[in-house]
Motif scaffolding. Structure first.
Motif, short mmCIF file in Angstrom:
data_model
loop_
_atom_site.label_atom_id
_atom_site.label_comp_id
_atom_site.label_asym_id
_atom_site.label_seq_id
_atom_site.Cartn_x
_atom_site.Cartn_y
_atom_site.Cartn_z
N SER A 1 0.75 -1.05 0.00
CA SER A 1 0.06 0.02 -0.03
C SER A 1 0.80 1.15 -0.12
CB SER A 1 -0.76 -0.02 1.29
OG SER A 1 -0.16 0.30 2.48
N LEU A 2 0.28 2.27 -0.58
CA LEU A 2 0.94 3.52 -0.46
C LEU A 2 1.40 4.24 1.02
CD1 LEU A 2 1.85 5.82 -2.28
CD2 LEU A 2 -0.36 7.08 -1.65
N GLU A 3 0.74 3.72 2.03
CA GLU A 3 0.96 4.06 3.30
C GLU A 3 2.31 3.17 3.58
OE1 GLU A 3 -0.89 4.02 8.06
OE2 GLU A 3 -2.12 3.45 6.17
N GLU A 4 2.30 2.03 3.44
CA GLU A 4 3.39 1.17 3.99
C GLU A 4 4.79 1.55 3.25
OE1 GLU A 4 3.27 -0.48 6.51
OE2 GLU A 4 1.15 -0.13 6.64
N LYS A 5 4.39 2.05 2.00
CA LYS A 5 5.48 2.55 0.85
C LYS A 5 6.24 3.62 1.59
CE LYS A 5 4.64 0.63 -3.40
NZ LYS A 5 4.20 0.76 -4.95
N MET A 6 5.28 4.74 2.05
CA MET A 6 5.86 5.85 2.80
C MET A 6 6.54 5.51 3.88
SD MET A 6 5.02 8.41 0.65
CE MET A 6 5.08 9.73 1.60
N ASN A 7 5.95 4.75 4.85
CA ASN A 7 6.60 4.41 6.17
C ASN A 7 8.11 3.68 5.80
OD1 ASN A 7 4.41 5.49 7.58
ND2 ASN A 7 3.43 3.40 7.89
N GLN A 8 7.97 3.15 4.83
CA GLN A 8 9.31 2.39 4.48
C GLN A 8 10.37 3.24 3.86
OE1 GLN A 8 8.88 -0.82 1.60
NE2 GLN A 8 10.60 -2.17 2.75
N ALA A 9 9.92 4.24 3.16
CA ALA A 9 10.50 5.31 2.91
C ALA A 9 11.20 6.37 3.92
CB ALA A 9 9.92 6.30 1.70
N LYS A 10 10.35 6.54 4.72
CA LYS A 10 10.57 7.32 6.01
C LYS A 10 11.61 6.56 6.77
CE LYS A 10 7.79 7.95 9.58
NZ LYS A 10 6.53 8.32 10.49
N GLY A 11 11.54 5.28 7.00
CA GLY A 11 12.59 4.78 7.87
C GLY A 11 13.83 4.47 6.94
N VAL A 12 13.95 4.56 5.85
CA VAL A 12 15.44 4.33 4.88
C VAL A 12 15.85 5.84 5.22
CG1 VAL A 12 16.26 4.39 2.78
CG2 VAL A 12 14.37 2.90 3.32
N VAL A 13 15.13 7.04 5.01
CA VAL A 13 15.53 8.30 5.10
C VAL A 13 15.95 8.45 6.75
CG1 VAL A 13 15.11 10.74 5.48
CG2 VAL A 13 14.09 9.37 3.46
N SER B 1 25.94 10.00 12.98
CA SER B 1 26.39 9.23 13.85
C SER B 1 25.28 9.19 15.24
CB SER B 1 27.79 9.63 14.18
OG SER B 1 28.65 9.54 13.28
N ASP B 2 24.07 9.23 14.88
CA ASP B 2 23.11 9.28 15.88
C ASP B 2 22.57 7.83 15.87
OD1 ASP B 2 21.08 9.23 17.64
OD2 ASP B 2 20.10 11.09 16.66
N LYS B 3 23.18 6.78 16.76
CA LYS B 3 22.67 5.36 16.60
C LYS B 3 21.05 5.18 16.78
CE LYS B 3 26.02 2.78 15.65
NZ LYS B 3 26.10 2.14 14.34
N LYS B 4 20.53 6.17 17.83
CA LYS B 4 19.15 6.08 18.20
C LYS B 4 18.15 6.28 16.68
CE LYS B 4 15.63 8.00 21.02
NZ LYS B 4 14.85 8.97 20.93
N THR B 5 18.78 7.38 16.14
CA THR B 5 17.63 7.59 14.94
C THR B 5 18.06 6.65 13.80
OG1 THR B 5 17.81 9.91 15.40
CG2 THR B 5 17.46 9.45 12.99
N GLU B 6 19.05 6.27 13.76
CA GLU B 6 19.28 5.02 12.84
C GLU B 6 18.81 3.75 13.17
OE1 GLU B 6 23.28 2.36 11.32
OE2 GLU B 6 23.53 3.93 12.55
N VAL B 7 18.69 3.42 14.43
CA VAL B 7 17.57 2.19 14.79
C VAL B 7 16.42 2.33 14.71
CG1 VAL B 7 17.35 0.71 16.76
CG2 VAL B 7 19.57 1.27 16.33
N GLU B 8 15.89 3.63 15.03
CA GLU B 8 14.37 3.75 14.74
C GLU B 8 14.22 3.80 13.30
OE1 GLU B 8 13.77 7.89 16.22
OE2 GLU B 8 13.73 7.20 18.30
N GLY B 9 14.88 4.21 12.37
CA GLY B 9 14.84 4.07 10.94
C GLY B 9 14.74 2.61 10.50
N VAL B 10 15.58 1.75 10.98
CA VAL B 10 15.54 0.43 10.67
C VAL B 10 14.25 -0.23 11.14
CG1 VAL B 10 16.81 -1.81 11.16
CG2 VAL B 10 18.28 0.10 10.59
N VAL B 11 13.96 -0.03 12.42
CA VAL B 11 12.72 -0.59 12.86
C VAL B 11 11.50 -0.06 12.09
CG1 VAL B 11 11.08 -0.31 14.88
CG2 VAL B 11 13.54 -0.80 15.28
N GLU B 12 11.44 1.00 11.81
CA GLU B 12 10.14 1.68 10.96
C GLU B 12 10.35 0.86 9.56
OE1 GLU B 12 10.11 5.93 10.72
OE2 GLU B 12 10.18 6.30 12.73
#
Length: 64
Positions: A2-14, A23-34
């Protein structure tokens, strides 16, 4: 997917990329999780569709 899932996946990649860049591990991990959650939701939708199709096939084979 779905478009929503594609947007969430793209947001996670960004977010993951921004975390790596700064070098912000917390943001990096949040992105991987999203990214992973969006992908998992899409996979679950595919599984649900397959199960629904199988159930319909079984119903049709019994003439119901």
């Amino acid at each position: 997917m779905s478009l929503e899932e594609k947007m969430n996946q793209a947001k996670g990649v960004v977010k993951e990329g921004a975390g790596k860049l700064t070098s912000d591990k917390k943001t990096e991990v949040e992105g991987v999780v999203e990214k992973t959650v969006a992908s998992a939701k899409d996979s679950l939708k595919d599984v649900k569709g397959s199960i629904d199709g199988a159930v319909e096939g079984i119903k049709n084979s019994f003439g119901k």
